[in-house]
Enzyme design. Structure first.
Site, PDB file in Angstrom:
ATOM      1  N   TYR A  41      16.286  30.371   7.712  1.00 10.09           N
ATOM      2  CA  TYR A  41      15.139  31.130   8.166  1.00 10.09           C
ATOM      3  C   TYR A  41      15.137  31.338   9.677  1.00 10.09           C
ATOM      4  O   TYR A  41      15.507  30.452  10.449  1.00 10.09           O
ATOM      5  CB  TYR A  41      13.840  30.418   7.782  1.00 10.09           C
ATOM      6  CG  TYR A  41      13.487  30.526   6.322  1.00 10.09           C
ATOM      7  CD1 TYR A  41      13.218  31.759   5.741  1.00 10.09           C
ATOM      8  CD2 TYR A  41      13.403  29.389   5.532  1.00 10.09           C
ATOM      9  CE1 TYR A  41      12.873  31.854   4.400  1.00 10.09           C
ATOM     10  CE2 TYR A  41      13.058  29.464   4.189  1.00 10.09           C
ATOM     11  CZ  TYR A  41      12.798  30.704   3.624  1.00 10.09           C
ATOM     12  OH  TYR A  41      12.460  30.798   2.302  1.00 10.09           O
ATOM     13  N   LYS A  59       0.844  -1.198   0.000  1.00  8.43           N
ATOM     14  CA  LYS A  59       0.000   0.000   0.000  1.00  8.43           C
ATOM     15  C   LYS A  59       0.880   1.249   0.000  1.00  8.43           C
ATOM     16  O   LYS A  59       2.090   1.174   0.249  1.00  8.43           O
ATOM     17  CB  LYS A  59      -0.924  -0.003   1.214  1.00  8.43           C
ATOM     18  CG  LYS A  59      -0.200   0.031   2.559  1.00  8.43           C
ATOM     19  CD  LYS A  59      -1.184  -0.016   3.716  1.00  8.43           C
ATOM     20  CE  LYS A  59      -0.426   0.028   5.051  1.00  8.43           C
ATOM     21  NZ  LYS A  59      -1.348   0.074   6.213  1.00  8.43           N
TER      22      LYS A  59
END
Length: 345
Positions: free
Chosen positions: A242, A33
């Site tokens: 940042y 999956k």
């Protein structure tokens, strides 16, 4: 080229399946999956078919349709989510086997696809999917008369061998299935490692195939090599990235590498994570940004063209620990920008 390279070693994958299969007495399938946990369901399933795997599990009917196109008509493809409204034609045309989870799904399946194969999922205590004991008791004879191909349940705490939930679910599964002439399945990777009492007729490993915990003896399947875009020297007091979240205390050399949270490298891992340059571990500094990560390479004489984010030195579980998550999330988050390379295809 700034594109990072994700390498999937299918020989290692096949080795992991063989080793898990050797622990069981019945059939061993494979959970593919989420595009085989992000590694490519078609390629993974075809490699496992060469080892003898003939039964696969996906989460959604749509995943099953794509897998069927990739691997062709022979193997069984089971769908954990069962028979959802609107799935009938896709289940029929792709010859998929839904694991029915409720009375409503059973009625819908019998009405829209009479005679089409199905399995049944039982809830033995996880309270996620499957028929609870009272529901199964009411439906059992009707379901069995339709000849299900598999009856399964799922363990909630199999990665904790001593957790009492394992023995409880095993007991409930026995109570719900003893005496049935139908193949039974309870265990994924963790259940296989719990021992023969949990194996029944079919085991369905997932994360262990891809090199993850709790299968500590798994061969590493995935490596991720990220190019270095630029290297710069920073002086004490200068910040990187940042928010000025990292400030140099001493002279440092900083490499900017070409991957970030858009590539599945979770932002939260920044303060605790590392990469590897050869045999040298280099700390990630500052904030992980969308496309770039800063790495302290001060200890290196020569900065390589690429650094190892995943590979022989650290697997997804290591990055997961740094991010406060699990290896499953790291693998399934791996983005589509990587150049993918399959070894041993």
């Amino acid at each position: 080229m700034a594109q990072a390279t994700l390498t999937i070693d299918l020989s290692a994958l096949r080795s992991n399946w063989r080793n898990l299969n050797s622990m069981t007495q019945g059939e061993t399938g494979a959970v593919v999956k989420a595009d085989a946990y992000g590694l490519g369901a078609g390629e993974v399933a075809k490699a496992l078919m060469k080892e003898g795997a003939t039964t696969f599990f996906v989460a959604l009917t749509e995943e099953g349709v794509a897998l069927r196109k990739a691997i062709g008509s022979g193997p069984v493809i089971n769908v954990f989510s069962g028979h959802m409204p609107g799935d009938a034609m896709a289940l029929r045309d792709a010859n998929l086997t839904p694991m029915l989870n409720s009375i409503d799904q059973m009625l819908n399946h019998v009405e829209t696809l009479p005679g089409h194969p199905f399995g049944v999922q039982l809830d033995t205590g996880m309270n996620r999917l499957g028929m609870e004991p009272a529901e199964w008791s009411a439906l059992r004879d009707i379901a069995l008369s339709q000849r299900p191909t598999l009856i399964m349940s799922h363990l909630a705490c199999a990665d904790e061998p001593d957790h009492p939930m394992n023995a409880h679910q095993l007991q409930v599964f026995h109570q719900m299935t003893d005496g049935l002439d139908v193949p039974l399945s309870l265990s994924a990777t963790g259940g296989i490692l719990l021992g023969p009492d949990y194996h029944f007729d079919l085991c369905r490993p997932g994360i262990g195939l891809y090199g993850g915990l709790p299968f500590v003896e798994a061969a590493p399947v995935v490596s991720l090599d990220v190019p270095v875009i630029q290297v710069r020297d920073v002086t004490p007091g200068e910040s990187v990235g940042y928010g000025n979240s990292w400030v140099a205390r001493t002279p440092a050399r900083i490499a900017t590498i070409a991957a970030g949270y858009a590539d599945g490298l979770i932002r939260a891992m920044g303060p605790k994570a590392h990469v590897w340059a050869g045999e040298t571990r280099c700390k990630i500094i500052g904030r992980v940004s969308m496309d770039m990560i800063a790495v302290d390479v001060t200890a290196l004489e020569d900065v390589p063209e690429t650094v190892e984010m995943l590979g022989m030195h650290q697997f997804a579980d290591t990055l997961a620990d740094a991010a406060g998550t699990i290896g499953y999330e790291i693998l399934t988050s791996l983005g589509q920008r990587y150049r993918r390379r399959y070894l041993g295809a």
